[in-house]
Scaffold this motif. Sequence first.
Motif, PDB file in Angstrom:
ATOM      1  N   PRO A 203       0.833  -1.208   0.000  1.00 16.52           N
ATOM      2  CA  PRO A 203       0.000   0.000   0.000  1.00 16.52           C
ATOM      3  C   PRO A 203       0.864   1.254   0.000  1.00 16.52           C
ATOM      4  O   PRO A 203       2.057   1.208   0.325  1.00 16.52           O
ATOM      5  CB  PRO A 203      -0.782  -0.123   1.316  1.00 16.52           C
ATOM      6  CG  PRO A 203       0.113  -0.924   2.205  1.00 16.52           C
ATOM      7  CD  PRO A 203       0.814  -1.912   1.298  1.00 16.52           C
ATOM      8  N   CYS A 204       0.262   2.363  -0.394  1.00 20.88           N
ATOM      9  CA  CYS A 204       0.992   3.632  -0.282  1.00 20.88           C
ATOM     10  C   CYS A 204       1.142   3.993   1.192  1.00 20.88           C
ATOM     11  O   CYS A 204       0.466   3.442   2.066  1.00 20.88           O
ATOM     12  CB  CYS A 204       0.283   4.734  -1.071  1.00 20.88           C
ATOM     13  SG  CYS A 204      -1.179   5.422  -0.285  1.00 20.88           S
ATOM     14  N   GLU A 205       2.052   4.897   1.471  1.00 20.83           N
ATOM     15  CA  GLU A 205       2.305   5.334   2.836  1.00 20.83           C
ATOM     16  C   GLU A 205       1.958   6.817   2.972  1.00 20.83           C
ATOM     17  O   GLU A 205       2.223   7.606   2.068  1.00 20.83           O
ATOM     18  CB  GLU A 205       3.767   5.099   3.198  1.00 20.83           C
ATOM     19  CG  GLU A 205       4.150   3.623   3.203  1.00 20.83           C
ATOM     20  CD  GLU A 205       5.633   3.376   3.411  1.00 20.83           C
ATOM     21  OE1 GLU A 205       6.018   2.197   3.468  1.00 20.83           O
ATOM     22  OE2 GLU A 205       6.400   4.363   3.509  1.00 20.83           O
ATOM     23  N   VAL A 206       1.383   7.167   4.121  1.00 13.18           N
ATOM     24  CA  VAL A 206       0.933   8.527   4.392  1.00 13.18           C
ATOM     25  C   VAL A 206       1.741   9.086   5.563  1.00 13.18           C
ATOM     26  O   VAL A 206       2.008   8.383   6.541  1.00 13.18           O
ATOM     27  CB  VAL A 206      -0.572   8.556   4.703  1.00 13.18           C
ATOM     28  CG1 VAL A 206      -1.056   9.991   4.876  1.00 13.18           C
ATOM     29  CG2 VAL A 206      -1.363   7.866   3.600  1.00 13.18           C
ATOM     30  N   PHE A 207       2.132  10.359   5.445  1.00 15.17           N
ATOM     31  CA  PHE A 207       2.933  10.996   6.494  1.00 15.17           C
ATOM     32  C   PHE A 207       1.991  11.624   7.514  1.00 15.17           C
ATOM     33  O   PHE A 207       1.330  12.629   7.248  1.00 15.17           O
ATOM     34  CB  PHE A 207       3.841  12.056   5.878  1.00 15.17           C
ATOM     35  CG  PHE A 207       4.959  12.490   6.777  1.00 15.17           C
ATOM     36  CD1 PHE A 207       5.968  11.613   7.138  1.00 15.17           C
ATOM     37  CD2 PHE A 207       5.007  13.791   7.261  1.00 15.17           C
ATOM     38  CE1 PHE A 207       7.016  12.005   7.956  1.00 15.17           C
ATOM     39  CE2 PHE A 207       6.043  14.200   8.087  1.00 15.17           C
ATOM     40  CZ  PHE A 207       7.047  13.303   8.431  1.00 15.17           C
ATOM     41  N   ILE A 208       1.903  11.017   8.689  1.00 16.56           N
ATOM     42  CA  ILE A 208       0.993  11.451   9.741  1.00 16.56           C
ATOM     43  C   ILE A 208       1.768  11.603  11.052  1.00 16.56           C
ATOM     44  O   ILE A 208       2.501  10.681  11.451  1.00 16.56           O
ATOM     45  CB  ILE A 208      -0.154  10.427   9.940  1.00 16.56           C
ATOM     46  CG1 ILE A 208      -0.968  10.273   8.657  1.00 16.56           C
ATOM     47  CG2 ILE A 208      -1.055  10.835  11.096  1.00 16.56           C
ATOM     48  CD1 ILE A 208      -1.787  11.487   8.288  1.00 16.56           C
ATOM     49  N   ASP A 209       1.618  12.743  11.695  1.00 16.53           N
ATOM     50  CA  ASP A 209       2.246  12.988  12.997  1.00 16.53           C
ATOM     51  C   ASP A 209       3.751  12.700  12.977  1.00 16.53           C
ATOM     52  O   ASP A 209       4.319  12.101  13.908  1.00 16.53           O
ATOM     53  CB  ASP A 209       1.569  12.149  14.085  1.00 16.53           C
ATOM     54  CG  ASP A 209       0.105  12.520  14.274  1.00 16.53           C
ATOM     55  OD1 ASP A 209      -0.231  13.701  14.071  1.00 16.53           O
ATOM     56  OD2 ASP A 209      -0.697  11.624  14.620  1.00 16.53           O
ATOM     57  N   GLY A 210       4.385  13.103  11.866  1.00 14.05           N
ATOM     58  CA  GLY A 210       5.835  12.976  11.780  1.00 14.05           C
ATOM     59  C   GLY A 210       6.337  11.599  11.422  1.00 14.05           C
ATOM     60  O   GLY A 210       7.554  11.362  11.451  1.00 14.05           O
ATOM     61  N   LYS A 211       5.433  10.682  11.060  1.00 15.17           N
ATOM     62  CA  LYS A 211       5.849   9.319  10.724  1.00 15.17           C
ATOM     63  C   LYS A 211       5.125   8.843   9.464  1.00 15.17           C
ATOM     64  O   LYS A 211       4.002   9.240   9.188  1.00 15.17           O
ATOM     65  CB  LYS A 211       5.536   8.360  11.883  1.00 15.17           C
ATOM     66  CG  LYS A 211       6.283   8.659  13.173  1.00 15.17           C
ATOM     67  CD  LYS A 211       5.903   7.670  14.257  1.00 15.17           C
ATOM     68  CE  LYS A 211       6.642   7.970  15.555  1.00 15.17           C
ATOM     69  NZ  LYS A 211       6.252   7.017  16.634  1.00 15.17           N
ATOM     70  N   TRP A 212       5.800   7.957   8.724  1.00 18.33           N
ATOM     71  CA  TRP A 212       5.166   7.316   7.573  1.00 18.33           C
ATOM     72  C   TRP A 212       4.354   6.123   8.052  1.00 18.33           C
ATOM     73  O   TRP A 212       4.843   5.291   8.818  1.00 18.33           O
ATOM     74  CB  TRP A 212       6.214   6.865   6.560  1.00 18.33           C
ATOM     75  CG  TRP A 212       6.834   8.006   5.804  1.00 18.33           C
ATOM     76  CD1 TRP A 212       8.076   8.536   5.985  1.00 18.33           C
ATOM     77  CD2 TRP A 212       6.228   8.768   4.757  1.00 18.33           C
ATOM     78  NE1 TRP A 212       8.288   9.590   5.122  1.00 18.33           N
ATOM     79  CE2 TRP A 212       7.176   9.751   4.348  1.00 18.33           C
ATOM     80  CE3 TRP A 212       4.994   8.723   4.105  1.00 18.33           C
ATOM     81  CZ2 TRP A 212       6.911  10.665   3.338  1.00 18.33           C
ATOM     82  CZ3 TRP A 212       4.726   9.633   3.107  1.00 18.33           C
ATOM     83  CH2 TRP A 212       5.673  10.586   2.723  1.00 18.33           C
ATOM     84  N   ARG A 213       3.088   6.061   7.592  1.00 16.66           N
ATOM     85  CA  ARG A 213       2.186   4.979   7.986  1.00 16.66           C
ATOM     86  C   ARG A 213       1.633   4.312   6.733  1.00 16.66           C
ATOM     87  O   ARG A 213       1.192   4.989   5.794  1.00 16.66           O
ATOM     88  CB  ARG A 213       1.012   5.534   8.813  1.00 16.66           C
ATOM     89  CG  ARG A 213       1.412   6.360  10.030  1.00 16.66           C
ATOM     90  CD  ARG A 213       1.757   5.489  11.206  1.00 16.66           C
ATOM     91  NE  ARG A 213       0.647   4.683  11.638  1.00 16.66           N
ATOM     92  CZ  ARG A 213      -0.343   5.103  12.432  1.00 16.66           C
ATOM     93  NH1 ARG A 213      -0.365   6.360  12.857  1.00 16.66           N
ATOM     94  NH2 ARG A 213      -1.314   4.291  12.789  1.00 16.66           N
ATOM     95  N   ALA A 214       1.654   2.972   6.702  1.00 13.12           N
ATOM     96  CA  ALA A 214       1.119   2.220   5.567  1.00 13.12           C
ATOM     97  C   ALA A 214      -0.414   2.298   5.577  1.00 13.12           C
ATOM     98  O   ALA A 214      -1.050   2.047   6.598  1.00 13.12           O
ATOM     99  CB  ALA A 214       1.578   0.769   5.629  1.00 13.12           C
ATOM    100  N   LEU A 215      -0.989   2.664   4.443  1.00  8.93           N
ATOM    101  CA  LEU A 215      -2.428   2.878   4.352  1.00  8.93           C
ATOM    102  C   LEU A 215      -3.128   1.577   3.979  1.00  8.93           C
ATOM    103  O   LEU A 215      -2.965   1.058   2.879  1.00  8.93           O
ATOM    104  CB  LEU A 215      -2.713   3.953   3.294  1.00  8.93           C
ATOM    105  CG  LEU A 215      -4.154   4.410   3.104  1.00  8.93           C
ATOM    106  CD1 LEU A 215      -4.709   4.973   4.403  1.00  8.93           C
ATOM    107  CD2 LEU A 215      -4.221   5.449   2.004  1.00  8.93           C
ATOM    108  N   GLU A 216      -3.885   1.019   4.906  1.00  8.60           N
ATOM    109  CA  GLU A 216      -4.575  -0.243   4.683  1.00  8.60           C
ATOM    110  C   GLU A 216      -6.069  -0.075   4.936  1.00  8.60           C
ATOM    111  O   GLU A 216      -6.482   0.762   5.723  1.00  8.60           O
ATOM    112  CB  GLU A 216      -4.022  -1.329   5.607  1.00  8.60           C
ATOM    113  CG  GLU A 216      -2.719  -1.945   5.125  1.00  8.60           C
ATOM    114  CD  GLU A 216      -2.921  -2.880   3.947  1.00  8.60           C
ATOM    115  OE1 GLU A 216      -4.023  -2.910   3.361  1.00  8.60           O
ATOM    116  OE2 GLU A 216      -1.955  -3.577   3.599  1.00  8.60           O
TER     117      GLU A 216
END
Length: 282
Positions: A203-216
């Motif tokens: 999945p793409c990753e989203v930058f949230i609260d200073g961290k990259w998170r995998a979007l599932e």
Amino acid sequence: MRVKPKNLIPVLINYDRLSDPSENLKATLIGDGIFMLSPNPLPAVVRAQIGREHRLLFDLPEDKKRAHICALKSGRRGYIPFAVEQGQAHMAPDPKEGWHISREPRDSTENRRFYIENFWPKELQTFAPVFQSLYRDCDRISTELIRAIARSFGFAAYGESLAFEANGVLRLLRYRRRSQTALAAPHTDIGLFTLHLHRTGQPCEVFIDGKWRALEAPEDALVVLTGEMLMRVTSGLVRAPLHRVPEATEESYREFAGFFAHPNPQAILRSQCPDGPVQFRD
């Protein structure tokens, strides 16, 4: 070694209640602009067709695909060759090839001059009917979503002007693996929002609260990422999330299909929310 980011599960919006006047999406959408529609408005059989036709398209010989490059302006319709597109402020192009489909001139009454005919590969007999039908479905879902957002944020009439004969683009993309490099550099989408219709691989990753998170998201849900145009009309209340496509792992390529919702080509984007943190100029 690359550290795998924690997954991000988007907030859920009930698609079946989207047209309900009592359904207020404002509190849900304020902030990072990542959500999912459930149940998925696209049936499972349609989602399977997207994947099948997607693979058949990009498996065509290079000369067959290049016969459908738009002469007026590369990228407006048809085939986009490998390593041509690149994000703003990025030096290198993304390792991908693509195909664009948009509204047909015959499906417009007031904006025909803005549209050109789509390109359909004659080698694939079912490609055109599948993606013509999918475009209509995405246009309908997009219109419903624009209306629901506009109603919830208090600019229903303006929302209608955005949704009428809107200039959505159905983009089919295939990324090729390249070692230790992101397949798509960090960027925000420029439109109102993007419907994530199909993907293979990570999945793409989203930058949230200073961290990259995998979007599932669950199988029976449609992921939506908001874009810069919606951030503008909501005066910054809804943000356009920064996201990227990480490097491939086991797969030799990654498939993606998305509907990039843009407004009516004659619409003027104006900030509509006086309580928003940013009042953009027209």
